[in-house]
Design an enzyme around this catalytic site. Structure first.
Site, short mmCIF file in Angstrom:
data_model
loop_
_atom_site.label_atom_id
_atom_site.label_comp_id
_atom_site.label_asym_id
_atom_site.label_seq_id
_atom_site.Cartn_x
_atom_site.Cartn_y
_atom_site.Cartn_z
CB CYS A 2 43.78 25.43 22.71
SG CYS A 2 45.53 25.50 22.38
NE ARG A 27 39.73 23.07 27.06
CZ ARG A 27 39.27 22.07 26.29
NH1 ARG A 27 38.22 21.38 26.70
NH2 ARG A 27 39.84 21.74 25.15
CG ASN A 106 41.72 22.27 21.33
OD1 ASN A 106 42.91 22.16 21.65
ND2 ASN A 106 40.77 21.47 21.78
N GLY A 107 44.08 21.92 18.93
CA GLY A 107 44.55 20.67 18.33
C GLY A 107 46.02 20.80 17.96
CE LYS A 492 49.59 8.48 40.14
NZ LYS A 492 50.95 8.76 40.20
CD GLU A 495 50.62 10.70 43.88
OE1 GLU A 495 50.75 11.92 43.72
OE2 GLU A 495 50.56 9.89 42.94
CG HIS A 511 67.68 -9.66 50.90
ND1 HIS A 511 68.74 -10.47 51.25
CD2 HIS A 511 67.40 -9.96 49.60
CE1 HIS A 511 69.11 -11.19 50.21
NE2 HIS A 511 68.33 -10.89 49.19
CE LYS A 610 49.54 17.55 37.74
NZ LYS A 610 49.52 16.07 37.69
C1 AGP Z 1 52.75 12.24 40.74
O1 AGP Z 1 51.54 11.49 40.89
C2 AGP Z 1 53.06 13.03 41.97
N1 AGP Z 1 52.02 13.97 42.16
C3 AGP Z 1 54.45 13.59 42.08
O2 AGP Z 1 55.26 12.52 42.47
C4 AGP Z 1 55.08 14.21 40.81
O3 AGP Z 1 55.36 13.20 39.89
C5 AGP Z 1 56.40 14.88 41.22
O4 AGP Z 1 56.11 15.91 42.14
C6 AGP Z 1 57.18 15.47 40.04
O5 AGP Z 1 56.42 16.48 39.45
P1 AGP Z 1 56.89 17.04 38.01
O6 AGP Z 1 56.79 15.89 37.06
O7 AGP Z 1 55.94 18.16 37.69
O8 AGP Z 1 58.32 17.50 38.14
#
Ligand code: AGP
Length: 615
Positions: A2, A27, A106-107, A492, A495, A511, A610
């Site tokens: 918040c 935020r 907020n908290g 990570k 990405e 393998h 996101k």
């Molecule tokens: C995470 O770094 C990625 N951006 C992506 O793999 C993400 O974890 C995935 O799209 C799932 O998203 P969600 O947790 O919002 O369902």
């Protein structure tokens, strides 16, 4: 999380409050509200669900609310769905007439339930589902006994457990804003005959760069351009202002260069807040999810369904739940599960893990499970999200809004939630003695501090990342839980740095994939599981003999690894089941600094969203 704001001066408060709130939108929030006192001393409260624009339209951009003192709030729901009733400001009575106190927060108030019971017995009636309303009514409760705001706040602070940045208007004190703080951020700015209060610097940077940082357990009183501070015993405190030199963009990131590094630094707090919502009185309490002990005892098998990093959490949870709770766990990619005609029985529990709660494949998987009459538990970070609304049971992670596309703190909060499920399910199903149960819980509660200590190693990791910023390939390997950590470390890296990266079960390298290892290939070995340590080290040596450069993430004490690895990060001692919540931090830092060294847009990597709300 918040955002709170306050203004006390000779200007028109409403438009200034709306402007300050607009600078906190980054935020993340789901509703907003302001409370303004007009020149007749009447306080008006206006709230709206949704974007700030909706609130602004309700008050005609502020023109409909006269007055030059007020408070405002943007809400990130943690207790109670996003709604107008749950939005702040909250009032201490049931209508404005009988509300001497109006406040924003907020908290997270951890002991809100016991306080609500006490206040209900004292005759208070609640109109919202929020912990904040309880805190505001607690102030009112003490204010009726001690009709002095700082005394009432002092008494309240002695009762509240959790985190709070609270700001109030007291009807009987028309020219002041009162505030109290513990753990949640709060700053107060002054300029001429105006005072400003906010959760964060960006909110008031347009008006002043001279700010006070409010300390823990401190009380503040904002006049028009003047501020008085008190400690919890109401003793006056002297404080100096600090000049803010950041620009607006840096201020939004709290002084960090990017949201990703800011959120990595927020991981200890995200883990702590999430664990504190699950561990009460020395035990794990999942009842808020709706899951009963009978439900837990009836589970015959678990299917964890998710995407991306959330799926990696599931991969790790499989090892932990199967080892501690001895329940068979299947981990499925949501995009596969939804089309696979899954075979499930009446005792199957499907767990959907999702930070956003809006991932299309995960939502579809949830609906597929429900169509088969199977019980579903969601682990999500966003209250009121589609997956949270449609699942039978919900466990919320309290990581706060995650802005960077690459998840870090939400991933860690999901992990500790799954650890808690494993331990609690084992205990309820009679597999753990009380001592073992308590030992696991104290190990869980020790994670935030250990995570914090890992952040101190960031400069060394930054140095190593710069050395490898031009790598073309990276391989992350491990066995068991270490393999699941390797999966997330690899994602990570690719990405945010665009370096091709693969994660492999260490024993699987021979393998096929080992054919790709050549001179200067980067190989990261995850070595947190003692009984698998030597096995993985030998796989690393096989790669080293083919020219690979080795980085190791090892448990404390395994210093012999430095005879093999070229660069090692040690994680603090922790129960090996929970090692993933620590080992991932240097890997997140490694990916972050590699991306920065390559000059990339680390918070918004190319091609990524996101939340993937389409198939
Ligand atoms: C995470 O770094 C990625 N951006 C992506 O793999 C993400 O974890 C995935 O799209 C799932 O998203 P969600 O947790 O919002 O369902």
């Amino acid at each position: 999380m918040c955002g709170i704001v306050g203004y006390n001066g000779n200007g028109h408060a409403s438009p200034i409050l709306l402007e300050c709130l607009s600078k906190l939108e980054y935020r993340g929030y789901d509703s907003a509200g302001i409370a303004v006192r007009d020149n007749d001393g009447n306080i008006s409260v206006v709230k709206a669900k949704g974007r700030l624009k909706v609130l602004s339209e309700k008050v005609d951009g502020g023109r409909a609310l006269p007055g030059n003192i007020g408070i405002g709030h943007t809400r990130w729901a943690t207790h109670g769905e996003p709604s107008e009733a749950n939005a702040h400001p909250h009032i201490s009575g049931n209508n404005m007439e009988d509300s001497p106190v109006v406040g924003v927060h907020n908290g997270i108030i951890e002991n809100y339930q016991e306080l609500k019971e006490m206040l209900t017995k004292a005759g208070y009636v609640f109109y919202s589902q929020t912990d904040t309303e309880i805190a505001i009514k607690l102030v009112d409760y003490y204010y009726r006994e001690f009709p002095d705001p700082k005394q009432a706040l002092s008494q309240t602070m002695m009762r509240l457990r959790g985190s709070y940045a609270l700001a109030f208007l007291f009807k009987d004190y028309p020219d002041m804003i009162w505030a109290a703080r513990k753990d949640s951020p709060m700053i107060i700015g002054v300029k001429g005959d105006e005072s400003f209060l906010a959760s964060d610097v960006p909110a008031i940077l347009k008006y002043t760069r001279d700010i006070y940082y409010v300390g823990n357990m401190e009380i503040a009183c904002l006049g028009k351009g003047s501020v008085s501070f008190y400690d919890i015993d109401c003793n006056p405190l002297q404080k100096e202002t600090v000049k803010i030199t950041w620009d607006a963009d840096a201020a939004e990131k709290g002084g960090y260069e990017h949201f990703m590094i800011k959120e990595i630094h927020e991981e200890p707090r995200a883990i702590s807040d999430t664990l504190n919502s699950l561990i009460k009185g020395g035990g794990i309490d999942l009842s808020a999810s709706g899951l009963s002990d009978d439900d837990i005892r009836a589970v015959t098998d678990i299917r964890i369904v998710a995407c991306g990093s959330a799926w990696h959490v599931g991969m790790q949870a499989k090892y932990v739940i199967e080892d501690i709770a001895r329940i068979p766990v299947g981990v499925e990619l949501a995009s596969e599960f939804r089309y696979s005609r899954p075979i499930m029985g009446p005792g199957t529990l499907v767990i959907i893990i999702s930070q956003s709660g809006e991932t299309a494949d995960s939502l579809a998987a949830l609906r597929e499970a429900k169509s088969q009459g199977v019980k579903t538990l969601a682990i999500v970070n966003v209250l009121g999200s589609s997956i949270a609304r449609e699942a039978d049971f919900n466990l919320y992670t309290l990581a706060g809004p995650e802005i960077a596309v690459a998840t870090t703190k939400a991933y860690s909060a999901q992990l500790v939630t799954c650890y808690s499920i494993a331990v609690h399910f084992a205990f309820v199903r009679g597999l753990l003695e009380k001592e073992q149960y308590s030992a696991f819980i104290s190990d869980l509660l020790a994670i935030p501090a250990k995570a914090e200590s890992l952040l101190e190693d960031k400069e060394r990791i930054q140095w190593f990342a710069a050395k490898y910023a031009n790598a073309h390939d990276a391989f992350f390997i491990g066995r068991g839980i270490d393999y699941s950590i390797a999966l997330e470390g690899s994602l990570k890296m690719k990405e945010v740095s665009y370096i091709h990266s693969e994660a492999y079960a260490a024993g699987e390298l021979k393998h096929g994939t080992i054919s790709l290892i050549e001179d200067k290939t980067l190989l990261v070995g995850i070595l947190t599981q003692n009984r698998l340590f030597e096995k993985t080290v030998s796989n690393m040596v096989e790669c080293k003999s083919r020219g690979a450069y080795l980085m190791a993430i090892a448990g404390a004490g395994h210093y012999q690894i430095e005879d093999t690895a070229d660069f090692t990060v040690y994680i603090p001692r922790v129960d090996e089941h929970f090692a993933g919540s620590l080992a991932i931090i240097p890997l997140q830092l490694f990916a972050y600094y590699t991306s920065v060294a390559r000059g990339l847009d680390v918070d918004k990597p190319r091609n990524l969203a996101k939340s993937v709300t389409v198939e």
